[in-house]
Write an enzyme that holds these catalytic residues in place. Sequence first.
Site, short mmCIF file in Angstrom:
data_model
loop_
_atom_site.label_atom_id
_atom_site.label_comp_id
_atom_site.label_asym_id
_atom_site.label_seq_id
_atom_site.Cartn_x
_atom_site.Cartn_y
_atom_site.Cartn_z
CG ASP A 7 12.14 -1.24 10.34
OD1 ASP A 7 12.37 -2.01 9.40
OD2 ASP A 7 12.50 -0.05 10.35
CB CYS A 61 -0.36 6.09 1.68
SG CYS A 61 -1.09 4.87 0.57
CB CYS A 95 0.16 2.17 2.66
SG CYS A 95 -1.13 2.87 3.72
CB CYS A 125 -5.13 5.43 1.34
SG CYS A 125 -4.05 5.22 2.78
CB CYS A 171 -4.75 1.44 1.70
SG CYS A 171 -3.28 2.03 0.85
CD GLU A 219 12.51 -5.86 6.85
OE1 GLU A 219 12.26 -5.65 5.67
OE2 GLU A 219 13.09 -5.03 7.58
CG ASP A 235 12.72 3.57 10.58
OD1 ASP A 235 12.86 3.19 9.39
OD2 ASP A 235 13.54 4.29 11.16
ZN LIG Z 1 -2.46 3.69 2.10
#
Ligand SMILES: [Zn+2]
Length: 381
Positions: A176, A331, A312, A333, A315, A260, A340
Amino acid sequence: MRPNAAEREALSRMAGARRFIWNWALAQRGAYYRETGKSISHGELSRRLTELKRQPEMAWLKEVDSQAMQQVLVDLQRAYVNFFEKRARYPKFKSRKRDKARFRIPQRVKIADGRVYVPKVGSVRIRQSRAVDGDTKSATFKRDASGNWYVSLVTEFTMPDMPLVPARIEATVGVDLGLKDFAVLSTGECIPTPKFFRQSQVKLRRAQRVLARREKLSNRRKKAKRAAARIQAKTANRRSDFLHKVTTELVRNHEAICIEDLSLKGLAKTKLAKSVLDAGLGEFRRELEYKTVWNRKHLAVVDRFYPSSKTCHVCGAVNDLLALADRNWTCACGAAHDRDFNASLNIKSEGLNILVAAGHAGTLNCSSSECKTFACGGGSC
Ligand SMILES: [Zn+2]
């Protein structure tokens, strides 16, 4: 290169002739097209060049290597092809002030005993850190803004016969590229942005302020201009050195690299444009592209619309509320993320999807539908 005064003058003369022929040929092509509606052929242009050199006021062109002059026509032809194939802009007239002095010699160039032989210039001393591999084909000579001459060689060699094997998941890395650090890797490693980027920016801004205060056409202005150019050239060298070290290490230590697709145009609209490494990102990718090919490794480029930061990696949920300033987030979750590092893991798994689909990475043995991240290494879920 370390040219003496006479050689320096001869090199500049070659570059001047190159610019002259380029502009002349560009004008010839334009005029021919306006008259006939057709493109001038290479043979016709080459014939006109020979004719031009016979004219008495063009005698100075005899001081210049004729192969280098023919090369200009080839370079211009390529510039047109690049334009028609939409890789470049329409070829422009070269200005003495704006454009770098440069020229190219197409035939074999001799390098021996710390010298490079340049036709019509002589044997010029060079500073060479390592031997040239393979047969040298052509050489490009360039002068940078601070007045230093450089020669770069094209050489031809046979690639060692190495098979292209699929990458192992545990030997694949996601990268990243960031604002704060130059890069964060999915291995948890972090490559900080070198301090000299910021320092040299400060220095350059100061030098440019001095330059702006100097009176036009004065000697002090000339001096200030050279000083600013020196800082620029040095920064460019250090950036190039830094990028080469990072890309070489990445390719050496991994079997596949996932990055990317940071389109520079899209980037310019964000705060990243102000970032000190903006000029290096295209080069970073270019180096990874050829170094992975040379070393029989793999490169996966993830679509730039893939939400690597917002997803995330545990999840797979997408957090649309994530702002550019949020360095950490949690998140729904329950997973806590470093922005990063989380992005690098997502880039890795998205890159692996591309590589697996292309048969360039080992397929997953993992059958768990919970495993979205390849974090298990492909078999332990
Ligand atoms: Zn998550």
